[in-house]
Design an enzyme around this catalytic site. Sequence first.
Site, PDB file in Angstrom:
ATOM      1  CG  HIS A 188      -3.867   6.096   1.613  1.00  0.00           C
ATOM      2  ND1 HIS A 188      -3.833   6.204   0.237  1.00  0.00           N
ATOM      3  CD2 HIS A 188      -4.364   4.867   1.881  1.00  0.00           C
ATOM      4  CE1 HIS A 188      -4.284   5.069  -0.290  1.00  0.00           C
ATOM      5  NE2 HIS A 188      -4.624   4.244   0.685  1.00  0.00           N
ATOM      6  CG  ASP A 233     -26.044  22.970 -17.190  1.00  0.00           C
ATOM      7  OD1 ASP A 233     -25.734  22.428 -16.121  1.00  0.00           O
ATOM      8  OD2 ASP A 233     -25.254  23.657 -17.851  1.00  0.00           O
ATOM      9  CD1 TRP A 256     -10.412   5.035   7.133  1.00  0.00           C
ATOM     10  CD2 TRP A 256     -12.070   6.308   6.333  1.00  0.00           C
ATOM     11  NE1 TRP A 256     -11.461   4.211   6.814  1.00  0.00           N
ATOM     12  CE2 TRP A 256     -12.492   4.959   6.320  1.00  0.00           C
ATOM     13  CE3 TRP A 256     -12.938   7.295   5.873  1.00  0.00           C
ATOM     14  CZ2 TRP A 256     -13.753   4.575   5.873  1.00  0.00           C
ATOM     15  CZ3 TRP A 256     -14.206   6.900   5.425  1.00  0.00           C
ATOM     16  CH2 TRP A 256     -14.594   5.556   5.423  1.00  0.00           C
ATOM     17  CB  SER A 267     -18.615  20.155  -1.425  1.00  0.00           C
ATOM     18  OG  SER A 267     -18.452  19.516  -2.650  1.00  0.00           O
ATOM     19  CB  SER A 268     -20.951  15.538  -0.249  1.00  0.00           C
ATOM     20  OG  SER A 268     -19.612  15.253  -0.364  1.00  0.00           O
ATOM     21  CG  HIS A 283     -22.076  -0.019   5.683  1.00  0.00           C
ATOM     22  ND1 HIS A 283     -21.080  -0.918   5.422  1.00  0.00           N
ATOM     23  CD2 HIS A 283     -23.044  -0.256   4.789  1.00  0.00           C
ATOM     24  CE1 HIS A 283     -21.451  -1.684   4.421  1.00  0.00           C
ATOM     25  NE2 HIS A 283     -22.646  -1.322   4.027  1.00  0.00           N
ATOM     26  CB  SER A 343     -25.351  -1.523 -15.300  1.00  0.00           C
ATOM     27  OG  SER A 343     -25.149  -2.069 -14.041  1.00  0.00           O
ATOM     28  CG  HIS A 390     -17.563  -0.922   9.788  1.00  0.00           C
ATOM     29  ND1 HIS A 390     -16.548  -1.072   8.885  1.00  0.00           N
ATOM     30  CD2 HIS A 390     -18.688  -0.747   9.062  1.00  0.00           C
ATOM     31  CE1 HIS A 390     -17.037  -0.980   7.650  1.00  0.00           C
ATOM     32  NE2 HIS A 390     -18.339  -0.781   7.735  1.00  0.00           N
ATOM     33  CB  THR A 426     -24.127  -7.608  -3.922  1.00  0.00           C
ATOM     34  OG1 THR A 426     -24.494  -6.753  -2.857  1.00  0.00           O
ATOM     35  CG2 THR A 426     -22.926  -7.041  -4.631  1.00  0.00           C
ATOM     36  CE  LYS A 483     -26.877  -3.141  -8.449  1.00  0.00           C
ATOM     37  NZ  LYS A 483     -26.990  -2.663  -9.799  1.00  0.00           N
ATOM     38  NE  ARG A 504      -7.478  -0.996   8.966  1.00  0.00           N
ATOM     39  CZ  ARG A 504      -8.631  -0.366   8.826  1.00  0.00           C
ATOM     40  NH1 ARG A 504      -9.720  -0.852   9.357  1.00  0.00           N
ATOM     41  NH2 ARG A 504      -8.698   0.762   8.152  1.00  0.00           N
TER      42      ARG A 504
HETATM   43  C1  HEA Z   1     -10.789   4.687  -2.654  1.00  0.00           C
HETATM   44  C2  HEA Z   1      -9.999   4.520  -1.764  1.00  0.00           C
HETATM   45  C3  HEA Z   1      -8.590   3.978  -1.788  1.00  0.00           C
HETATM   46  C4  HEA Z   1      -7.700   3.778  -2.818  1.00  0.00           C
HETATM   47  C5  HEA Z   1      -7.885   4.043  -4.291  1.00  0.00           C
HETATM   48  C6  HEA Z   1      -6.513   3.250  -2.214  1.00  0.00           C
HETATM   49  C7  HEA Z   1      -5.341   2.921  -2.926  1.00  0.00           C
HETATM   50  C8  HEA Z   1      -4.228   2.340  -2.356  1.00  0.00           C
HETATM   51  N1  HEA Z   1      -4.058   2.029  -1.031  1.00  0.00           N
HETATM   52 FE1  HEA Z   1      -5.333   2.427   0.466  1.00  0.00          FE
HETATM   53  N2  HEA Z   1      -6.643   2.818   1.980  1.00  0.00           N
HETATM   54  C9  HEA Z   1      -7.893   3.355   1.858  1.00  0.00           C
HETATM   55  C10 HEA Z   1      -8.531   3.678   0.672  1.00  0.00           C
HETATM   56  C11 HEA Z   1      -7.944   3.588  -0.581  1.00  0.00           C
HETATM   57  N3  HEA Z   1      -6.691   3.133  -0.861  1.00  0.00           N
HETATM   58  C12 HEA Z   1      -8.490   3.523   3.142  1.00  0.00           C
HETATM   59  C13 HEA Z   1      -9.891   4.084   3.421  1.00  0.00           C
HETATM   60  C14 HEA Z   1      -7.558   3.073   4.071  1.00  0.00           C
HETATM   61  C15 HEA Z   1      -7.699   3.014   5.582  1.00  0.00           C
HETATM   62  C16 HEA Z   1      -7.002   4.162   6.189  1.00  0.00           C
HETATM   63  C17 HEA Z   1      -6.974   4.022   7.657  1.00  0.00           C
HETATM   64  O1  HEA Z   1      -6.556   2.975   8.166  1.00  0.00           O
HETATM   65  O2  HEA Z   1      -7.399   4.967   8.325  1.00  0.00           O
HETATM   66  C18 HEA Z   1      -6.414   2.629   3.302  1.00  0.00           C
HETATM   67  C19 HEA Z   1      -5.268   2.075   3.871  1.00  0.00           C
HETATM   68  C20 HEA Z   1      -4.210   1.554   3.143  1.00  0.00           C
HETATM   69  C21 HEA Z   1      -3.147   0.796   3.717  1.00  0.00           C
HETATM   70  C22 HEA Z   1      -3.048   0.374   5.165  1.00  0.00           C
HETATM   71  C23 HEA Z   1      -2.330   1.386   5.940  1.00  0.00           C
HETATM   72  C24 HEA Z   1      -2.262   0.981   7.359  1.00  0.00           C
HETATM   73  O3  HEA Z   1      -3.121   0.269   7.854  1.00  0.00           O
HETATM   74  O4  HEA Z   1      -1.287   1.420   7.990  1.00  0.00           O
HETATM   75  C25 HEA Z   1      -2.292   0.477   2.700  1.00  0.00           C
HETATM   76  C26 HEA Z   1      -1.068  -0.313   2.861  1.00  0.00           C
HETATM   77  O5  HEA Z   1      -0.546  -0.834   1.987  1.00  0.00           O
HETATM   78  C27 HEA Z   1      -2.839   1.049   1.497  1.00  0.00           C
HETATM   79  C28 HEA Z   1      -2.260   0.957   0.249  1.00  0.00           C
HETATM   80  C29 HEA Z   1      -2.842   1.456  -0.913  1.00  0.00           C
HETATM   81  C30 HEA Z   1      -2.194   1.402  -2.209  1.00  0.00           C
HETATM   82  C31 HEA Z   1      -0.836   0.842  -2.486  1.00  0.00           C
HETATM   83  C32 HEA Z   1      -3.059   1.968  -3.115  1.00  0.00           C
HETATM   84  C33 HEA Z   1      -2.822   2.159  -4.584  1.00  0.00           C
HETATM   85  O6  HEA Z   1      -3.959   1.854  -5.320  1.00  0.00           O
HETATM   86  C34 HEA Z   1      -2.367   3.554  -4.831  1.00  0.00           C
HETATM   87  C35 HEA Z   1      -1.913   3.735  -6.219  1.00  0.00           C
HETATM   88  C36 HEA Z   1      -0.813   4.732  -6.261  1.00  0.00           C
HETATM   89  C37 HEA Z   1      -0.843   5.812  -7.001  1.00  0.00           C
HETATM   90  C38 HEA Z   1      -1.966   6.146  -7.847  1.00  0.00           C
HETATM   91  C39 HEA Z   1       0.284   6.770  -6.937  1.00  0.00           C
HETATM   92  C40 HEA Z   1       0.702   7.253  -8.258  1.00  0.00           C
HETATM   93  C41 HEA Z   1       1.833   8.164  -8.075  1.00  0.00           C
HETATM   94  C42 HEA Z   1       2.991   8.016  -8.701  1.00  0.00           C
HETATM   95  C43 HEA Z   1       3.262   6.943  -9.651  1.00  0.00           C
HETATM   96  C44 HEA Z   1       4.048   8.968  -8.433  1.00  0.00           C
HETATM   97  C45 HEA Z   1       4.258   9.819  -9.603  1.00  0.00           C
HETATM   98  C46 HEA Z   1       4.809  11.038  -9.137  1.00  0.00           C
HETATM   99  C47 HEA Z   1       4.446  12.242  -9.536  1.00  0.00           C
HETATM  100  C48 HEA Z   1       3.512  12.486 -10.672  1.00  0.00           C
HETATM  101  C49 HEA Z   1       4.964  13.430  -8.800  1.00  0.00           C
HETATM  102  N4  HEA Z   1      -4.005   1.697   1.787  1.00  0.00           N
HETATM  103  C1  HEA Z   2     -16.816   0.175  -2.018  1.00  0.00           C
HETATM  104  C2  HEA Z   2     -16.686  -0.126  -0.825  1.00  0.00           C
HETATM  105  C3  HEA Z   2     -17.154  -1.354  -0.108  1.00  0.00           C
HETATM  106  C4  HEA Z   2     -18.064  -2.319  -0.474  1.00  0.00           C
HETATM  107  C5  HEA Z   2     -18.877  -2.423  -1.732  1.00  0.00           C
HETATM  108  C6  HEA Z   2     -18.112  -3.253   0.618  1.00  0.00           C
HETATM  109  C7  HEA Z   2     -18.928  -4.365   0.630  1.00  0.00           C
HETATM  110  C8  HEA Z   2     -19.105  -5.196   1.722  1.00  0.00           C
HETATM  111  N1  HEA Z   2     -18.421  -5.121   2.914  1.00  0.00           N
HETATM  112 FE1  HEA Z   2     -16.918  -3.824   3.340  1.00  0.00          FE
HETATM  113  N2  HEA Z   2     -15.645  -2.375   3.892  1.00  0.00           N
HETATM  114  C9  HEA Z   2     -15.257  -1.285   3.139  1.00  0.00           C
HETATM  115  C10 HEA Z   2     -15.699  -0.976   1.879  1.00  0.00           C
HETATM  116  C11 HEA Z   2     -16.651  -1.714   1.188  1.00  0.00           C
HETATM  117  N3  HEA Z   2     -17.243  -2.876   1.600  1.00  0.00           N
HETATM  118  C12 HEA Z   2     -14.294  -0.485   3.840  1.00  0.00           C
HETATM  119  C13 HEA Z   2     -13.642   0.795   3.331  1.00  0.00           C
HETATM  120  C14 HEA Z   2     -14.091  -1.118   5.063  1.00  0.00           C
HETATM  121  C15 HEA Z   2     -13.119  -0.758   6.179  1.00  0.00           C
HETATM  122  C16 HEA Z   2     -13.355   0.513   6.839  1.00  0.00           C
HETATM  123  C17 HEA Z   2     -12.294   0.734   7.863  1.00  0.00           C
HETATM  124  O1  HEA Z   2     -12.351   0.102   8.928  1.00  0.00           O
HETATM  125  O2  HEA Z   2     -11.370   1.531   7.610  1.00  0.00           O
HETATM  126  C18 HEA Z   2     -14.973  -2.280   5.067  1.00  0.00           C
HETATM  127  C19 HEA Z   2     -15.077  -3.151   6.152  1.00  0.00           C
HETATM  128  C20 HEA Z   2     -16.025  -4.145   6.231  1.00  0.00           C
HETATM  129  C21 HEA Z   2     -16.332  -4.853   7.436  1.00  0.00           C
HETATM  130  C22 HEA Z   2     -15.721  -4.598   8.808  1.00  0.00           C
HETATM  131  C23 HEA Z   2     -14.522  -5.414   8.982  1.00  0.00           C
HETATM  132  C24 HEA Z   2     -13.814  -5.108  10.222  1.00  0.00           C
HETATM  133  O3  HEA Z   2     -13.353  -3.962  10.397  1.00  0.00           O
HETATM  134  O4  HEA Z   2     -13.702  -6.005  11.052  1.00  0.00           O
HETATM  135  C25 HEA Z   2     -17.305  -5.768   7.120  1.00  0.00           C
HETATM  136  C26 HEA Z   2     -17.914  -6.704   8.083  1.00  0.00           C
HETATM  137  O5  HEA Z   2     -18.954  -7.169   7.933  1.00  0.00           O
HETATM  138  C27 HEA Z   2     -17.600  -5.607   5.711  1.00  0.00           C
HETATM  139  C28 HEA Z   2     -18.543  -6.344   5.028  1.00  0.00           C
HETATM  140  C29 HEA Z   2     -18.919  -6.089   3.713  1.00  0.00           C
HETATM  141  C30 HEA Z   2     -19.955  -6.836   3.015  1.00  0.00           C
HETATM  142  C31 HEA Z   2     -20.723  -8.003   3.542  1.00  0.00           C
HETATM  143  C32 HEA Z   2     -20.064  -6.261   1.769  1.00  0.00           C
HETATM  144  C33 HEA Z   2     -21.045  -6.689   0.702  1.00  0.00           C
HETATM  145  O6  HEA Z   2     -21.642  -5.564   0.113  1.00  0.00           O
HETATM  146  C34 HEA Z   2     -20.396  -7.517  -0.361  1.00  0.00           C
HETATM  147  C35 HEA Z   2     -21.431  -8.218  -1.221  1.00  0.00           C
HETATM  148  C36 HEA Z   2     -20.857  -8.919  -2.418  1.00  0.00           C
HETATM  149  C37 HEA Z   2     -20.679 -10.237  -2.563  1.00  0.00           C
HETATM  150  C38 HEA Z   2     -20.984 -11.196  -1.473  1.00  0.00           C
HETATM  151  C39 HEA Z   2     -20.083 -10.812  -3.817  1.00  0.00           C
HETATM  152  C40 HEA Z   2     -21.034 -11.055  -4.941  1.00  0.00           C
HETATM  153  C41 HEA Z   2     -22.191 -11.902  -4.607  1.00  0.00           C
HETATM  154  C42 HEA Z   2     -22.455 -13.109  -5.171  1.00  0.00           C
HETATM  155  C43 HEA Z   2     -21.623 -13.675  -6.249  1.00  0.00           C
HETATM  156  C44 HEA Z   2     -23.692 -13.781  -4.735  1.00  0.00           C
HETATM  157  C45 HEA Z   2     -23.542 -15.075  -4.035  1.00  0.00           C
HETATM  158  C46 HEA Z   2     -22.694 -15.003  -2.866  1.00  0.00           C
HETATM  159  C47 HEA Z   2     -22.932 -15.577  -1.650  1.00  0.00           C
HETATM  160  C48 HEA Z   2     -24.235 -16.105  -1.209  1.00  0.00           C
HETATM  161  C49 HEA Z   2     -21.783 -15.680  -0.703  1.00  0.00           C
HETATM  162  N4  HEA Z   2     -16.813  -4.622   5.202  1.00  0.00           N
HETATM  163 CU   LIG Z   3     -19.513  -1.505   6.217  1.00  0.00          CU
END
Ligand code: HEA
Ligand code: HEA
Ligand SMILES: [Cu+2]
Lengths: 371, 544, 286
Positions: B91, B120, B156, B184-185, B268, B283, B318, B343, B346, B465
Amino acid sequence: MRSLWRWIVSSSVFLSITSVHANGWNMPRGVTDVSGEIYGLHMTIFWICVVIGAVVFGAMFYSLFRYRHSKGAKSANFHEHTTVEIFWTTIPLLILVGMAVPATATLTKMYDASEADLDVMIIGQQWRWRYEYLGEEVAFTSNMSTPRAQISGEEGFGEHYLREVDEPLVLPINRKVRFLMTSDDVIHSWWVPELAVKQDTIPGFINENWVNINEPGIYRGQCAELCGIDHAFMPIVVHAMEEAEFDAWMVERKEAMKQEALGVDREWEMQELMARGETVFESICAACHQSEGQGAPPAFPALAGNARLIEDREWHIQTVINGVSGTAMPAFRNTLNPVELASVVTYTRNAWGNDTGDSVQPADIARRLAQ
Amino acid sequence: MAPKLPPTYPLEHSATTAAGSQAPTHHAPPRGLLRWLLTTNHKEIGSLYLIFSLIMFFIGGIFALVIRAELFQPGLQLVNPEFFNQMTTMHGLIMVFAAVMPAFTGLANWMIPLQIGAPDMALPRLNNFSFWLLPVAFTLLLSTLFMPGGGPNFGWTFYAPLSTTYAPPSTTFFILALHIAGISSILGAINIIATILNMRAPGMRMMDMPLFVWTWLITAFLLIAVMPVLAGVITMMLMDINFGTSFFSAAGGGDPVLFQHLFWFFGHPEVYIMILPAFGIVSVIIPTFARKPLFGYPSMVYATASIALLSFMVWAHHMFVVGLPLAAELFFMYSTMLIAVPTGVKIFNWITTLFRGSISFESPMLFSLAFVVLFTIGGFSGLMLAISPADFQYHDTYFVVAHFHYVLVPGAVFAIMAAVYYWLPKWTGHYPNERLAQWHFWLSVIGVNLTFFPMHFSGLAGMPRRIPDYALQFADFNMLSSLGAFLFGFSQLLFVLGVVLCVRGGKKAPAQAWEGAWDLEWTVPSPAPLHTFETPPVFKRPTP
Amino acid sequence: MSGGTYYVPATSRWPILGSVALGIMMFGIGMQLVYDASSIIMLVGLVGILSVMGFWFRDVVRESRGGLYDTQMDRSFRWGMGWFIFSEAMFFAAFFGALFYIRTFAVPWLGGEGEKGISALLWPDFVPQWPLMNPPDEAVVGPRGIFSPWQLPLVNTLILVTSSITLTVAHEALKEGHRKICRNWLTGTVLLGLCFILIQGLEYYEAYAHYGITLEAGIFGATFFILTGFHGVHVIVGTIILTVMLVRVHQGHFAKENHFAFEAASWYWHFVDVVWIGLFIFVYVI
Ligand code: HEA
Ligand code: HEA
Ligand SMILES: [Cu+2]
Ligand code: CUA
């Protein structure tokens, strides 16, 4: 959008009300000074975010409401204002500094593991915890005690479903206990929320952490780092006792360990070994090789009817003592005592129709370990 | 009531503004399947990316639904733990690498040449190559699920040694698949950078580019900088698994934590790769529907660049509980907190753009506004995670899961949907059915919050988790999350329906499909002809 | 900026064939590593990729010589190559980063030094040193000896530095229009590249045969081979590219002021050279 906003407000209010009672909704306040500080930090940042959110979303929803195209709003054309940009860069910066100061103080405290009264080595193993009281000659392994039948739904859930163990870690209150944490296989993470200790156990390295518990009680947690199939089934239970009670417990445990050691010198009966072996197997080996020794190929080989095992007694003993390096099969030479090793080998050689009829004596194992 | 509009760009000369005119030099493209296999056209490749990403979003979503179904109540009902772990891993991998990233690349392919007035992409054949590597990579990746011993089951983030010594045999294939996706990326990103730097219409300076272009320029830079590091670390894994090296094993003098440093040095920036283009989209959309120019354009650019630069210095947030030295812990805490500043800039700029605008609420705008609110909530929880002492409690719990789904689902995914609704008229020549889109929007907003908001609570209460079964006190929150997930998931069928209907017909869209839209793409007819801007348009700065 | 002469190629079959071939090769590698399958599948993929590259570049060369490209196209190629090299630099950065981390943190910690030195409790007999001759666990056999940097590695350094110079001379000659001089110096460069590869091969043989430096020899062997190995692969690729350039010079390709393929090749070669300098210092000397 407005209903969404209302929804967010009401749920935040909900969170704050329930947080007063701090159970089941929010981070626990915990039973150590550090856990209390962390809880305080958590709530402070939370409220700061709520306030910022209220201001930001307030301004946003005001604009959305006030300047609707459908109500004939005419758009202005301004698009720049340096002062205001500087303002909203500086203010958040100051807020952040305000958060960083207490956070730094707490963190520094958490990192000071010096002058501990007691050292406990915590070793993660797939999928159990081993505890060794350093310098006290007391050590044991702690397994989940929830029956598999509850997990599969054949039995009803017990009160502490998945959060109960056969042997809890026993600790004294009001003493500084230092944890030395490591792992025998993959990375685990030892976590008890009430103690605010979460620390990864890295194979080959040692991490330090410490607690000083203020209140006696039973505190439950579980492994927090994905460590394989049974990651969900690796609970932790800490039993915190009054100091005197703890000291008494320690004396008792030492005595028991001594008795066990004596067992090495005598000749064991087959039934005795089998009975003992079954308990060891159930608590240690069954996680991988399954209760009936059928294993889960290809990951975990079957022991029942395993031809090599039946034929090659020596290899069997060596495998259990030294493990198979580079696979999930751990070495048990340090984890199990000679009695346990002898009995589990005997058991696996005779259970489930393996029926080799031979047994292994603890003394024999002790000799091999000494070499 | 006609609001005062900023002038649209007059194009001095452009063959393509006269509808449908095609330069005669192009021979008829091959028809049928072959046309898609061989195409070098940025619009067709863009569509390929978008379709691929949609399919993968559903596959990844179905995996998520398996997870949520198992977690509906305590006990093991549907799947065994081994398969559950594979679902979690797949997932995450599919959503990140096969759904969100390709969706943004698809949008970049379609829109960047249109927004900068280029005929293009800079390197069209390479572009096709970048795309076709993806189906190859993910076929290989998904096939691991059917291999003996099962697919990747280590999350993942695939931490060593669980992913090396203790991994199923299919791990080698997983690594090789990821290598292909990485190539690819990188190639895709190189192409995008070259396009933006070199193909702008005469007269368009960097600071004239629409923000979507800007954010993609910076994203592409991030991609080129960190994808090779991912390639490096998985290569070391490959060596540890197959050639007996000991990079991640203390027995030979290596360190499992080294894996995490390298992974997160990639990981990150990777999460910002998934959000910066979303910032760009929002934007572009907010000024359109507020009928007012974006507030603080230059500061938006600088903020994006600062986020990108900071993202290289925060990776160990992390790893707060792996046992870093105190100094490292403090450094990474401070640097992570700093990201809130740009952020915030923005967010404030967007809100000030709304202020005294003339706002209407078409579906692209609704998704963008929901983005602003819900992303900010996700950002707040991110900030809480950044506080290292508190992260000792949050780490590896559902609080983290809540955080990143807020920034990824109503963040990245909503932005992608906003972009699709916004540009569909340009792609197909028809407006999407607005009623359907509104239903899709509201069901998604409710579903997404119902799914992910309770996760904050279950996480704080102590639910880790990546577990297939949990203690009884978490039951209520999980039930809510699961219900929400199904609601959200099935609502996405409305999205597919909306897109399909829009391709097949609907209200005709003019060249400038939205009243307040004023970038170059709105000067070419809708639907955009296959070849646009073959003679570069001369870009004139608007005089507001 | 230009006025509408940008060359947008019509359809091409190389990209799709290339990706399929790469997929086949990766699948083949996996089959071989995991299931000990024969290397046929991998080789098919590899040959596929190489031929696709050949045909693809042939097309590009033809288009270029056919005058289809303008200066804007030229810039696209430059940006493309530049960023590609940057990505390569980051690839090596990951390996160098690993080396630095191991040397400054992991090994000292395992040996009881530094902030996490407590880890040494697990490895009471381990002595931290670099190069690491005795890994913490006895089961891992470390190298018996190590190379002196001042023999073969130094020779190789001189070879590569020289080759960079000869290449620059060739390039200057090309710019001046002295094609013959260019050809000679380019030939020299290719030969130096070949020498480097040979010597590196010799060194690898020595490593395995006499010094016990193997992939399995703990972290020293691992970092040594991953760094020098990937660098070596780059030298091989670079030599092939230069050889192609040599052939093209022979055939009279490249104008005085317009010969980006040649330049790109030389950028690549210089980059590989710079990486070697880093390698020489951090892997061999220090
Ligand atoms: C961009 C990234 C992204 C997105 C979009 C999502 C979307 C969703 N994620 Fe996920 N998620 C991750 C990135 C993302 N996630 C990552 C990085 C992890 C960590 C993995 C890890 O721990 O290693 C994670 C882990 C994670 C967990 C924790 C698992 C665990 O720790 O064991 C869960 C649990 O609820 C969850 C739930 C969901 C759900 C409910 C959605 C929903 O938004 C999904 C929406 C559902 C659909 C779009 C399905 C539509 C399908 C149908 C309606 C069926 C129709 C049928 C046919 C057409 C045949 N996600
Ligand atoms: C699109 C993806 C995305 C984005 C944008 C961010 C944004 C941020 N993330 Fe997140 N993060 C993830 C995706 C993302 N993260 C994922 C996938 C994981 C888990 C990975 C895994 O373990 O599987 C993760 C995990 C993760 C961790 C690790 C947690 C843990 O495993 O223990 C931390 C810890 O610092 C963190 C911090 C932040 C911070 C500080 C921002 C900042 O960029 C956020 C900044 C924004 C704001 C703060 C809000 C707007 C600001 C204001 C309105 C201004 C005024 C506010 C203040 C002064 C408070 N993130
Ligand atoms: Cu991070
Ligand atoms: Cu042990 Cu998770």
